[in-house]
Scaffold this motif. Structure first.
Motif, short mmCIF file in Angstrom:
data_model
loop_
_atom_site.label_atom_id
_atom_site.label_comp_id
_atom_site.label_asym_id
_atom_site.label_seq_id
_atom_site.Cartn_x
_atom_site.Cartn_y
_atom_site.Cartn_z
N UNK A 130 67.40 88.38 65.90
CA UNK A 130 66.41 87.10 65.59
C UNK A 130 65.82 87.42 64.22
N UNK A 131 65.64 86.70 63.24
CA UNK A 131 64.92 86.93 62.31
C UNK A 131 65.93 87.30 61.13
N UNK A 132 67.28 87.41 61.57
CA UNK A 132 68.20 88.07 60.46
C UNK A 132 68.35 89.24 60.03
N UNK A 133 69.41 89.86 60.13
CA UNK A 133 69.59 91.34 59.72
C UNK A 133 69.15 92.28 60.66
N UNK A 134 68.84 93.57 60.14
CA UNK A 134 68.77 94.55 60.90
C UNK A 134 67.33 94.73 61.04
N UNK A 135 66.99 95.47 61.92
CA UNK A 135 65.31 95.52 62.38
C UNK A 135 64.76 96.04 61.08
N UNK B 22 68.04 99.40 71.14
CA UNK B 22 66.97 100.08 70.65
C UNK B 22 66.48 101.12 71.73
N UNK B 23 67.10 101.08 73.07
CA UNK B 23 66.89 101.96 73.90
C UNK B 23 65.36 101.86 74.65
N UNK B 24 64.82 100.63 74.55
CA UNK B 24 63.68 100.59 75.19
C UNK B 24 63.58 99.80 76.24
N UNK B 25 62.67 99.49 77.30
CA UNK B 25 62.65 98.45 78.20
C UNK B 25 62.42 97.36 77.62
N UNK B 26 63.00 96.58 78.41
CA UNK B 26 62.84 94.81 77.79
C UNK B 26 63.10 93.94 78.70
N UNK B 27 62.96 92.72 78.58
CA UNK B 27 63.22 91.49 79.46
C UNK B 27 64.24 90.80 78.78
N UNK B 28 64.99 90.20 79.57
CA UNK B 28 65.69 89.10 79.10
C UNK B 28 65.07 87.78 79.06
N UNK B 29 65.20 87.00 77.70
CA UNK B 29 64.66 85.79 77.65
C UNK B 29 65.97 84.87 77.42
N UNK C 171 62.05 93.16 73.67
CA UNK C 171 61.75 94.61 72.89
C UNK C 171 61.98 94.55 71.42
N UNK C 172 63.29 94.05 71.05
CA UNK C 172 63.87 94.13 69.24
C UNK C 172 64.16 92.88 69.02
N UNK C 173 64.37 91.90 69.85
CA UNK C 173 64.76 90.73 69.29
C UNK C 173 66.29 90.21 69.19
N UNK C 174 66.90 91.36 69.80
CA UNK C 174 68.46 91.29 69.69
C UNK C 174 68.96 89.97 70.63
N UNK C 175 70.02 89.25 70.04
CA UNK C 175 70.32 87.91 70.84
C UNK C 175 71.81 88.25 71.22
N UNK C 176 72.12 87.82 72.30
CA UNK C 176 73.47 87.88 73.13
C UNK C 176 73.54 86.36 73.18
N UNK C 177 74.99 85.98 73.22
CA UNK C 177 75.53 84.77 73.92
C UNK C 177 75.75 85.00 75.37
#
Length: 127
Positions: A94-99, A25-32, A60-66
């Motif tokens: 997270x939440x499935x599918x696109x934002x 998404x290009x925004x600042x975020x933190x790794x959870x 920021x956007x809920x993207x999940x990485x392994x």
């Protein structure tokens, strides 16, 4: 004799603080950082865990990485580790599918990502 045995899925969140710019998404975020696992319960007491997998979710956007299992294990032990792009593999959102698009009520200002036609707060038509 009565014996209670169970198998359940679990999740453990880790305290990892790393500020990054999200590649999705290009925004600042933190790794959870968190770990998922399967565990054997004996009389509701966790006895054995297996199938550990480590994941990183963007704040920021809920993207999940392994996450690379070696890096994940080091974080689980409490080591201070910096996660690099090579340590991550895209796993989805997270939440499935696109934002989803954020919709705003022009009458009261309520914001929602749900597919409502009318505002759940005031009943006005959503944009």
């Amino acid at each position: 004799m009565f014996l209670m045995i169970g198998v359940t899925q679990g999740r453990k969140d880790f305290d990892h603080n790393q500020l990054v710019i999200c590649t999705q998404c290009g925004q600042y975020g933190r790794y959870r950082v968190y770990m998922t696992f399967t565990q054997l319960l004996l009389f509701f007491i966790p006895c054995f865990r297996w199938g550990r997998k480590y994941y990183v979710q963007m704040s920021c956007c809920g993207t999940v990485y392994e996450l690379n299992p070696e890096i994940g294990a080091r974080i689980a032990r409490g080591e201070s580790v910096e996660i690099g792009a090579a340590d991550l593999r895209f796993a989805g959102r997270s939440g499935g599918g696109a934002a989803r698009r954020v919709r705003r009520c022009p009458a009261c200002g309520y914001q929602t990502e749900e597919d409502f036609s009318f505002c759940p707060k005031c009943g006005g038509h959503l944009e």
